[in-house]
Design a protein around this motif. Structure first.
Motif, PDB file in Angstrom:
ATOM      1  N   PHE A   1     108.793 -61.161  -6.491  1.00  0.00           N
ATOM      2  CA  PHE A   1     109.247 -60.813  -7.850  1.00  0.00           C
ATOM      3  C   PHE A   1     108.370 -61.454  -8.924  1.00  0.00           C
ATOM      4  O   PHE A   1     108.114 -60.858  -9.969  1.00  0.00           O
ATOM      5  CB  PHE A   1     110.704 -61.240  -8.056  1.00  0.00           C
ATOM      6  CG  PHE A   1     111.700 -60.288  -7.488  1.00  0.00           C
ATOM      7  CD1 PHE A   1     111.333 -59.023  -7.046  1.00  0.00           C
ATOM      8  CD2 PHE A   1     113.043 -60.648  -7.401  1.00  0.00           C
ATOM      9  CE1 PHE A   1     112.276 -58.137  -6.529  1.00  0.00           C
ATOM     10  CE2 PHE A   1     113.990 -59.770  -6.893  1.00  0.00           C
ATOM     11  CZ  PHE A   1     113.601 -58.518  -6.450  1.00  0.00           C
TER      12      PHE A   1
ATOM     13  N   ILE B   1     116.761 -61.942  -7.937  1.00  0.00           N
ATOM     14  CA  ILE B   1     116.909 -60.970  -9.026  1.00  0.00           C
ATOM     15  C   ILE B   1     117.506 -61.649 -10.266  1.00  0.00           C
ATOM     16  O   ILE B   1     117.219 -61.252 -11.406  1.00  0.00           O
ATOM     17  CB  ILE B   1     117.756 -59.732  -8.583  1.00  0.00           C
ATOM     18  CG1 ILE B   1     117.501 -58.543  -9.529  1.00  0.00           C
ATOM     19  CG2 ILE B   1     119.245 -60.040  -8.516  1.00  0.00           C
ATOM     20  CD1 ILE B   1     116.112 -57.962  -9.437  1.00  0.00           C
TER      21      ILE B   1
ATOM     22  N   ASP C   1     111.197 -50.985  -4.939  1.00  0.00           N
ATOM     23  CA  ASP C   1     110.444 -51.599  -6.037  1.00  0.00           C
ATOM     24  C   ASP C   1     110.151 -50.625  -7.163  1.00  0.00           C
ATOM     25  O   ASP C   1     110.115 -51.030  -8.333  1.00  0.00           O
ATOM     26  CB  ASP C   1     109.107 -52.136  -5.512  1.00  0.00           C
ATOM     27  CG  ASP C   1     109.235 -53.568  -5.007  1.00  0.00           C
ATOM     28  OD1 ASP C   1     110.378 -54.087  -5.008  1.00  0.00           O
ATOM     29  OD2 ASP C   1     108.216 -54.146  -4.624  1.00  0.00           O
TER      30      ASP C   1
ATOM     31  N   ILE D   1     114.659 -63.120 -12.136  1.00  0.00           N
ATOM     32  CA  ILE D   1     113.967 -62.052 -12.884  1.00  0.00           C
ATOM     33  C   ILE D   1     114.726 -61.706 -14.165  1.00  0.00           C
ATOM     34  O   ILE D   1     114.124 -61.520 -15.231  1.00  0.00           O
ATOM     35  CB  ILE D   1     113.807 -60.804 -11.982  1.00  0.00           C
ATOM     36  CG1 ILE D   1     112.820 -61.098 -10.871  1.00  0.00           C
ATOM     37  CG2 ILE D   1     113.352 -59.588 -12.788  1.00  0.00           C
ATOM     38  CD1 ILE D   1     111.467 -61.595 -11.343  1.00  0.00           C
TER      39      ILE D   1
END
Lengths: 504, 504
Positions: free
Chosen positions: A18, B105, A72, B108
Motif C-alpha cells: 500500500f 487499509i 488494486d 492508507i
C-alpha cells in the motif's frame, strides 16, 4: 474446528504494498499544487462540483457489499477519484479558511499516529504520547503565561470549539463546585463575549445548559475590538438583574476581522466581578511566536484559560487544538469522575498522565504529537519565521489593493494593517453601480473556484451597522505564498469581475 | 524586498523522501508484531516504562528551539524512539482496550486524510468527504433502524463520549426547544441510565448543566443488564418528585461486562414517559454486522439516537464514532445556529452538506472517510466475518478457562457465553488463599506487560455487590487472534501467577 480469519493476513506485506501504491499518488498530488515543481498546474486547486454530481461518481453500493480487497485497480480508482474531486489544499490558491495546507512533516506525524493507533486517554496504552503531550503543553503554555511558571500546561481537544466548551465547564466546576452535583439550578449564570466572537461561545452556552438568554454580547469598535467600558457596564447591569457572572470570553484573532481584544483591560474587569477570564486564541494565539506581533497578546498571562490551535496558523494537520491553563492540574481536579475500570491510579506520580481523566471525553486521538513533531522539526525559530512571513504577505496584499481601483478595505489600512492574517475587503468591478457588494462578491468567489485556481471566502459584517453587503475575506497563511501569488490573485479578481452582470 | 519563506520549499521532494524514510520503519514495526512474519518477536508489544524514564529519553529542549529540519539522523532517532517505547498495538498481545490494532487499509485512509488536510465542516472545502459521510452514515443507520428508512443517517463525532453528549443536547433541543434560549432554568430534568453505563453519561449530564443529582442510576441484574421494571419505577418516582424525564441511556455492550440492555422494553418505557431513548452502542453496536449476534440489538429501530464506534469492533483507526438518528435532518434542525461567515447556505439542496452546522462544534477531522474506505475494502461480508471470528475466539477462551483450575468467570459461562467480546474472570494461582483478587490481578497484569507480551486490563465490579476484588477483563477483538494465542495467553497468566507472593 480451526478458528481463523484471513482478513488481516500478511499485514506487513500488505502495508508495504500500500505504501508503494499510495506514495506516487500523494507525491504527484502535492507536485501539481506546488509552484516550485515542474508538474505545477495553475488549476490544481480543483473546480467546484455539486453534491448531486459527486453522489453519482461515488456510488459504490455493490462494492460495499462484497468489498474490493485484492482488487488494486478498484482501490486505485477510488483513491484517484477522491483526490481528483477534493479541494487540493496544497495549492497556493487555497486562501479560504483559517488553516493552510499540510506539509511533509505533518504527513509523517499522521502516518506515525496511524501506525501507533493509540488512544491518549490512559498512560498504559500511550506512554510516550502522554509524556510528549504534557511536555509540549507546558512549553506552549509558558509562552502565554510566564516562562518560569512551572504549574502551567495544556491538553488537546478535538477542535477549538471543544477547547472553548471545556473552558466553560472548567469555569463552572472551579468557581461553583456544587454545580457538579446540582447543575445550574442554584444560579442564573451569565457569560459575556464580544459580538464578533466565534459561534462556539454561543453553542457552548447552550450546551452547558444556559441558553442564549444568558449570553451577553458586548459591542465592539469599528475594528471589531471589544469595548471594555461597555463590558464593565453590561456585567454590572446583569448583576443588578440577579445574574451570577461566570465567564468572559475574549478573542485573539476574531473569525471575520482578526481583531485582538484588550486583554489587560478585560483581566481587570474579570477580576473586579469575580469572572473567569478566557481567551479564544484559536486563530490569533500563535502570534505568540512572533517577536513583532506577540504584543497583541499582552495580558494573556492573566487569563484563566486560553484556546489556541496549532492546526491554524502553524500548519499542523487538522485538527490540533490546545486548551492552556495556568494550573494544569485543574483539568483533573475539576473534571475528573472516578471511573475505576479505566483509570486505575498509580502511586508516586504527582502529574496527571491519564489524560482523559482531565477532560469531559474519553477516547482521544493524540493530536499533540503532530504539534510536537512540527515544533521539533521547524523549531521555535521556524514557527516565528512562518508567522512573520505570513504577516509580510498580508501587508503586501493590503498595500497593493490600496492603490487599485475598485478595492476598499473593510477594516484596517496601509498605515494601520489588519491585526491578523486575513484581509477583509470589498471589490466593485468597473461600472458596478450598486452599493451592496453581496452579488458581485459571491459571483467572483464562485468564478475563481470554477477556474480551479482560488478558493476565497466571504462574509457579511458581524456588526449590525454594516451597509455594504458581503465582502471578501482572504487568508494569507502559508509559507509557499509569494508576492507573485498576491499579484495573480488581484489580477484574477479583477478579471473574474469583468464577467459579472448585474442580473447574474 | 522579496518576501520569501524557505520553510516549505520543495514539498513534493521532501514528502517523497519522507515516505522512503518512514516506510521501512513502519513495515518493520508491523512485521515484528505479526505472528505470520519471519520477523515476529514475541515481546514486540513492548515493556512498561514509567513517565520519569520516558521524560529523560524524550528531552529535546535544545532541538525544539532551533529545529532539526535537514538533519535526517535526528529525525530518524526521534521516530525510532517513539516507536520503540510505545505500545505496539499490532501485537496479538494487545488485549487491553475495546479497540484493536489498525490495519493496512486504515493506514492508507489516514494518509489520504493527511494529504487532503481538509475539514469536513463545510461542503466547499470538503465536497467529496461530506458526500461520503452522508452516504455511509445513512447506510450504517439503515442497519439499526430500517433498511428502507430513507430519512435516517449519521455524523461522526470525535469519540463515543462526544456522540453521547451530542445525543443529550439533541434530546433537550428537540423535546424542549425553549431551552436553546432559556437553558435548563424552567425544568428539573432527569436522565436515567443503568449503573453499568459508561462514565460519559455522567460527564455529559454535568456538562449539559444538570449535575449528578439529576442522573438516576438504575439497578442491573447479575449479568449487568438494565432492570426495566426498576427503570419504570424510578422514572415514576422522579416524576412524582417534580422531575421532567428527559433521556434514557441504554447500552449495547457495556464497558466492563459487555452486556446488552433489553431495547424493546426500554423503548416502551421511554414512550410511556415521553423520554428520549438513546442507545450507547459505542462498543457493542457493531454486532449489527453479524447475522448470529445482531438479535442482541432487537429494538434498536425504536431508538431516538444510537452511538456506535467503528474504531472499536471494526478495526477502523481511532477515533471514529457515529451518532445515528432516525431523522438525520434533526442534527441541523436542532443544533444549527446562524453563523453566516461560515455557513453561506446553498439553494436547491434538501440535504445538509455543511456538516458542522448540525453539531455543537466547528472544525472536524473527516473520520467517516476511514470507515467508508474500510467498508469498501472489506465489504459488509468482511465486517460480518470479522465480528463472527472475534466471537469465536472469545468462545474458545471461555471454554478453555472453564476447564482450568484457578480460573472463574465473573459473568457468563460455557453454556451462556459473555454477550460481547470481552471476558471478565478471576484467576487465583495455586495456593492463593485470599478471597480478594485485586493484588494478584494487578501483579499478573503488570508482569505480562513487563515481559512485553500481553497488555490486559482489569477492573473492579461496577455493581456494588461485588466481593472478590478486581478481575481481569480481556478483549478479543482482532482478526489476527487464533486459538494458539488463546492457549499462550492462558499459559502466560498461569506462569506469571507462579511468581506472585502475597506480600507483593
Amino acid at each position: 474446528m480451526q478458528i481463523k480469519s484471513s482478513l488481516e493476513d500478511n499485514r506487513a506485506d500488505e502495508l508495504a504494498h500500500f505504501f508503494d501504491l499510495i506514495k506516487p499518488k500523494i507525491v504527484e498530488y502535492v507536485s501539481r499544487a506546488d509552484p516550485q515543481s515542474e508538474k505545477y498546474e495553475a488549476d490544481s486547486l480543483g473546480k467546484f462540483h455539486g453534491p448531486e454530481e459527486l453522489k453519482k461518481i461515488f456510488s459504490n453500493n455493490e462494492d460495499l457489499e462484497t468489498g474490493i480487497k485484492g482488487n488494486d485497480s478498484k482501490l486505485e480508482g477510488f483513491v484517484d477519484s477522491v483526490l481528483k474531486y477534493s479541494v487540493n489544499t496544497w495549492s497556493p490558491g487555497f486562501l479560504d479558511k483559517l488553516y493552510a495546507s499540510n506539509n511533509p512533516i505533518g504527513v509523517i506525524s499522521d502516518i506515525i499516529l496511524s501506525a501507533l493507533n493509540t488512544n491518549s486517554h490512559v498512560y498504559t496504552v500511550s506512554p510516550v504520547l502522554s509524556v510528549l503531550e504534557n511536555d509540549i503543553g507546558k512549553k506552549y503554555a509558558q509562552f502565554f503565561f510566564d516562562d518560569n511558571q512551572d504549574t502551567c500546561g495544556g491538553l488537546t481537544f478535538p477542535g477549538g470549539s471543544w477547547s472553548n466548551i471545556t473552558s466553560m465547564q472548567l469555569a463552572r466546576a472551579m468557581k461553583f463546585p456544587d454545580t457538579k452535583e446540582h447543575g445550574n439550578s442554584n444560579y442564573k449564570f451569565a457569560i459575556y463575549t464580544s459580538e464578533h466572537c466565534h459561534y462556539s461561545v454561543l453553542k457552548g452556552a447552550i450546551l452547558i445548559g444556559l441558553g442564549l438568554d444568558n449570553v451577553f454580547k458586548v459591542k465592539v469598535d469599528k475594528e471589531g475590538v471589544l469595548d471594555t467600558q461597555e463590558l464593565d457596564r453590561v456585567i454590572q447591569n446583569s448583576k443588578e438583574k440577579g445574574y451570577t457572572p461566570l465567564y468572559i470570553n475574549s478573542t485573539a484573532g476574531t473569525t471575520v476581522f482578526g481583531s485582538f481584544d484588550p486583554f489587560e483591560e478585560v483581566a481587570k474587569i474579570a477580576r473586579k466581578h469575580g469572572c473567569w477570564f478566557h481567551i479564544d486564541g484559536s486563530w490569533g494565539g500563535n502570534v505568540v511566536f512572533s517577536q513583532q506581533h506577540r504584543k497583541k497578546l499582552q495580558g494573556s498571562r492573566l487569563a484563566d484559560s486560553i484556546t489556541v490551535n496549532p492546526h491554524k496558523m502553524l500548519g499542523v494537520p487538522t485538527t490540533c487544538s490546545f486548551l492552556l491553563l495556568p494550573h494544569v492540574s485543574n483539568f483533573q481536579g475539576a473534571l475528573s469522575l472516578a471511573a475505576p475500570y479505566l483509570f486505575h491510579g498509580r502511586e508516586g506520580d504527582d502529574e496527571n498522565f491519564d489524560l482523559a481523566d482531565g477532560t469531559m471525553g474519553c477516547g482521544r486521538r493524540p493530536d499533540a504529537f503532530k504539534f510536537y513533531l512540527a515544533w521539533l522539526y521547524y523549531g521555535t525559530e521556524g514557527f516565528a519565521s512562518r508567522v512573520d512571513h505570513a504577516y509580510s504577505i498580508c501587508k503586501d496584499f493590503v498595500e497593493k489593493i490600496s492603490d487599485k481601483p475598485g478595492f476598499s478595505l473593510v477594516v484596517g489600512s496601509k498605515q494601520n494593517l489588519p491585526a491578523c492574517l486575513q484581509v477583509c475587503f470589498y471589490y466593485r468591478p468597473e461600472g458596478y453601480t450598486s452599493d451592496l457588494c453581496t452579488p458581485v462578491t459571491r459571483f467572483i468567489s464562485r468564478e475563481l473556484h470554477k477556474r480551479g485556481k482560488y478558493l476565497v471566502d466571504f462574509s457579511p459584517n458581524p456588526s449590525p451597522n454594516d451597509s455594504q453587503g458581503e465582502f471578501f475575506r482572504v487568508v494569507f497563511n502559508s509559507p509557499i505564498l509569494t508576492p507573485d501569488t498576491v499579484d495573480d490573485l488581484i489580477a484574477s479578481i479583477v478579471d473574474a469581475g469583468r464577467d459579472f452582470k448585474p442580473q447574474n
